[in-house]
Design a protein around this motif. Structure first.
Motif: not given
Length: 320
Positions: A97-113
């Motif tokens: 319900g917040t605007r915060v998400v944790a990602f483990r999979s590198r494939s999900m991280i946008p190229s900009a980051f």
């Protein structure tokens, strides 16, 4: 349909259950221990306070892991994967319900980051051991509004099975995420969380990466720069680097005078473990939310309380 933020959370958490090290621990004892810890009627406090017990949940499989030779390099790697996956699951659970998400999979991280986290040494480009990347999304309708319902995908004129359909929908979400991340880059906050099961042998690593990432200007001739393709960490709303450890070492080894503790004492994002906070040593991981992600919510406990009833429906992918 849910927002892009919640769709990405679902994808990120669902991927964890396809990681053998995580699913094995989950089915062995983690799920049962977590359910016992949060109670049959979870509250915001019980979910957050799970952070004080997260290391015990992880260590509950230690006996069986020892029998399977986790002291080998392969075993240590599996343990590290399991811990960072459990951390990712817990962080996302507490941030529904917040605007915060944790990602483990590198494939999900946008190229900009990924570009912004790239370290250039001469002509060589590398990245830190960014086990988890946590993003605080901008408060913008591109991310918070419900996504437009997706029409059925056809392949060669034929409707594919629901699993295949979901994969195509998920890929569309990731493509939208990548494009919007470039557009809204400067409005994001980003935290890297390095997750390790051992503290003593690894503490100097996050210390050094935090120094590199937070150094704005390197000495002339060093050939070290941070960021490529005109994406740089200083352009983000905020950047922090954190350390989160089990640890598997005996807790009596840790006090403010120990070198391993001193090395991570001043990380920009803080030092955490899956036990209650010990003054001068480490924060409980439940403290990471307000210390690093507070711009992604108004009141975390209120948001959690409002979303807990949906754990059996909208958020059933947490498998509680």
């Amino acid at each position: 349909m849910s927002s892009l933020i919640e769709s990405l959370r679902r994808i990120a958490v669902s991927k964890l259950f396809r990681v053998n090290a995580f699913s094995s621990g989950w089915n062995s004892s983690w799920q049962a221990m977590i359910q016992q810890s949060i109670g049959s009627q979870p509250t915001a406090n019980s979910l957050l306070n799970l952070g004080d017990n997260l290391s015990n949940v992880f260590l509950s499989t230690r006996a069986s892991a020892s029998r399977n030779s986790t002291n080998t390099q392969s075993g240590l790697s599996n343990a590290g994967t399991a811990w960072e996956s459990l951390m990712c699951w817990y962080l996302n659970l507490c941030m529904i319900g917040t605007r915060v998400v944790a990602f483990r999979s590198r494939s999900m991280i946008p190229s900009a980051f990924q570009d912004a986290l790239s370290i250039n040494y001469g002509t060589t480009v590398t990245n830190s051991e960014s086990d988890l990347v946590v993003l605080v999304f901008p408060d913008h309708q591109d991310f918070t509004n419900s996504l437009t319902p997706t029409t059925t995908f056809l392949v060669n004129g034929q409707q594919k099975n629901p699993y295949y359909q979901q994969r195509l929908i998920d890929q569309r979400c990731l493509d939208i995420f990548d494009a919007l991340s470039d557009t809204h880059f400067t409005d994001f906050s980003l935290s890297v969380i390095q997750c390790k099961t051992n503290w003593n042998d690894t503490a100097q690593v996050p210390m050094l990466w935090d120094l590199v990432y937070n150094t704005r200007t390197f000495m002339a001739g060093s050939q070290v720069t941070v960021g490529i393709n005109n994406h740089q960490l200083p352009n983000l709303r905020r950047f922090t680097y954190c350390f989160a450890t089990v640890p598997t070492n005996n807790l009596s080894q840790y006090d403010p005078t120990k070198m391993a503790v001193k090395r991570v004492a001043n990380l920009s994002g803080g030092n955490y473990w899956g036990f209650p906070t010990r003054n001068g040593v480490a924060f409980s991981v439940k403290e990471i939310f307000n210390r690093n992600f507070s711009t992604g919510f108004t009141n975390l406990r209120t948001t959690l309380t409002n979303n807990i009833p949906a754990l059996s429906t909208t958020y059933s992918y947490f498998n509680l």
